[in-house]
Design a protein around this motif. Structure first.
Motif, PDB file in Angstrom:
ATOM      1  N   TYR A  38       0.933  -1.020  -0.016  1.00 56.86           N
ATOM      2  CA  TYR A  38      -0.613   0.082  -0.406  1.00 56.86           C
ATOM      3  C   TYR A  38       0.898   1.200  -0.201  1.00 56.86           C
ATOM      4  O   TYR A  38       1.714   1.245  -0.088  1.00 56.86           O
ATOM      5  N   ASP A  39       0.287   2.280   0.137  1.00 52.59           N
ATOM      6  CA  ASP A  39       1.264   4.032   0.412  1.00 52.59           C
ATOM      7  C   ASP A  39       1.399   4.405   1.189  1.00 52.59           C
ATOM      8  O   ASP A  39       0.658   4.197   1.984  1.00 52.59           O
ATOM      9  N   ASN A  40       1.344   5.675   1.521  1.00 49.88           N
ATOM     10  CA  ASN A  40       1.921   5.874   2.767  1.00 49.88           C
ATOM     11  C   ASN A  40      -0.076   6.958   3.422  1.00 49.88           C
ATOM     12  O   ASN A  40      -0.169   7.166   4.237  1.00 49.88           O
ATOM     13  N   THR A  41      -0.318   6.528   2.109  1.00 45.95           N
ATOM     14  CA  THR A  41      -1.460   7.651   2.694  1.00 45.95           C
ATOM     15  C   THR A  41      -2.899   6.396   3.454  1.00 45.95           C
ATOM     16  O   THR A  41      -3.622   6.900   3.963  1.00 45.95           O
ATOM     17  N   GLU A  42      -2.487   5.790   3.290  1.00 45.63           N
ATOM     18  CA  GLU A  42      -3.481   3.785   3.137  1.00 45.63           C
ATOM     19  C   GLU A  42      -2.373   3.752   5.050  1.00 45.63           C
ATOM     20  O   GLU A  42      -2.946   3.190   5.811  1.00 45.63           O
ATOM     21  N   ASN A  43      -1.367   3.687   5.022  1.00 46.27           N
ATOM     22  CA  ASN A  43      -0.128   3.559   6.610  1.00 46.27           C
ATOM     23  C   ASN A  43       0.655   4.297   6.341  1.00 46.27           C
ATOM     24  O   ASN A  43       1.496   3.794   5.211  1.00 46.27           O
ATOM     25  N   SER A  44       0.486   4.454   7.474  1.00 48.10           N
ATOM     26  CA  SER A  44       1.910   5.550   7.077  1.00 48.10           C
ATOM     27  C   SER A  44       3.458   4.837   7.783  1.00 48.10           C
ATOM     28  O   SER A  44       4.361   5.346   7.547  1.00 48.10           O
ATOM     29  N   LYS A  45       2.990   3.804   8.044  1.00 46.64           N
ATOM     30  CA  LYS A  45       4.634   2.945   8.562  1.00 46.64           C
ATOM     31  C   LYS A  45       5.170   2.587   7.642  1.00 46.64           C
ATOM     32  O   LYS A  45       6.530   1.430   8.098  1.00 46.64           O
ATOM     33  N   ILE A  46       4.548   2.146   6.220  1.00 46.70           N
ATOM     34  CA  ILE A  46       5.206   1.481   5.051  1.00 46.70           C
ATOM     35  C   ILE A  46       6.865   2.604   4.809  1.00 46.70           C
ATOM     36  O   ILE A  46       6.343   3.217   5.313  1.00 46.70           O
ATOM     37  N   ASN A  47       7.642   1.469   4.886  1.00 40.93           N
ATOM     38  CA  ASN A  47       9.304   1.948   4.348  1.00 40.93           C
ATOM     39  C   ASN A  47       9.018   0.512   3.475  1.00 40.93           C
ATOM     40  O   ASN A  47      10.113  -0.354   4.326  1.00 40.93           O
ATOM     41  N   TYR A  48       9.100   0.382   1.631  1.00 39.83           N
ATOM     42  CA  TYR A  48       9.572  -0.987   1.322  1.00 39.83           C
ATOM     43  C   TYR A  48      11.343  -0.972   1.321  1.00 39.83           C
ATOM     44  O   TYR A  48      11.880  -2.012   1.102  1.00 39.83           O
ATOM     45  N   GLN A  49      11.893   0.043   1.433  1.00 38.32           N
ATOM     46  CA  GLN A  49      13.110  -0.053   0.722  1.00 38.32           C
ATOM     47  C   GLN A  49      13.633  -0.328   2.201  1.00 38.32           C
ATOM     48  O   GLN A  49      14.758  -1.509   2.400  1.00 38.32           O
TER      49      GLN A  49
END
Length: 226
Positions: A38-49
């Motif tokens: 997902y993108d940050n607008t849906e989940n601010s915790k993500i950081n795929y790198q």
């Protein structure tokens, strides 16, 4: 051969057999683990790198994307396409979009796709929906794919041998992005005695790929003791 040497060899041979069979495994990585794709607008915790950092990706491994129908997956070997978050002008020989084949403006439903790693070098991934806004909002990452044990037979395609290799491009680690449908017969490699697939949720596969050294060390130890 004395009894001590025979005892050592009896202990070493099962270990060598076990280590050699384990080395044949490929790895399935679940992108983002439990957070999904997902993108940050849906989940601010993500950081795929950050998720990709420290993992060892090899030919024949799979990336599993768990998301919904309002997101896509673009796989490209072209850094410029990745940087722009736009695949519309991409060459189909180096860029593929995977989507649910539906209208992403409709109500979202669950959707997953497993993508094989079939080319060495830099592989770039992002979501192209909403004119690249999802990509610009963090739904992207890049990985370096090494040869490992090579592609399993089930992933080898005669077309791959004739397709041109992507030209080297400048991959600026400080750069950020400027602002194909799924085949019906798509399947993962079928595990066999020589092509086992190991399921993992983003775990490192380095222990699998370094087993050759373990076999060598076991052999040296056996010779030294005898």
């Amino acid at each position: 051969m004395d009894s001590k040497c025979r005892t050592v060899l009896c202990l070493l041979l099962p270990l060598v057999f076990l280590t050699s069979s384990t080395a044949q495994a490929y790895t399935n990585y679940t992108v983002g683990d439990d957070l999904g794709w997902y993108d940050n607008t849906e989940n601010s915790k993500i950081n795929y790198q950050k998720w990709a950092a420290g993992k060892n990706f090899s030919l024949g491994d799979f990336l599993i994307f768990n998301t919904n129908t309002n997101h896509s997956v673009v796989q490209t070997y072209n850094f410029t396409i990745y940087k722009k978050c736009d695949f519309n002008d991409a060459d189909s020989r180096d860029t593929t979009e995977y989507s649910s084949q539906g209208d992403y403006n409709q109500a979202a439903g669950p959707w997953s796709i497993a993508i094989p790693l079939k080319k060495e070098g830099m592989n770039y991934f992002f979501s192209s929906f909403y004119d690249g806004d999802q990509c610009k909002s963090g739904q992207r990452f890049r990985i370096n794919v090494i040869h490992g044990q090579g592609l399993p037979d089930s992933l080898k395609n005669p077309v791959d041998a004739s397709s041109p290799s992507p030209q080297p491009q400048q991959d600026d680690d400080t750069s950020t992005p400027d602002t194909a449908n799924i085949p019906g017969n798509f399947n993962k490699p079928v595990p066999s005695s020589s092509e086992n697939v190991k399921q993992t949720s983003g775990a490192s596969a380095s222990s699998i790929k370094s087993t050759g050294l373990g076999v060598l060390l076991l052999g040296i130890f056996g010779i030294w003791v005898c």
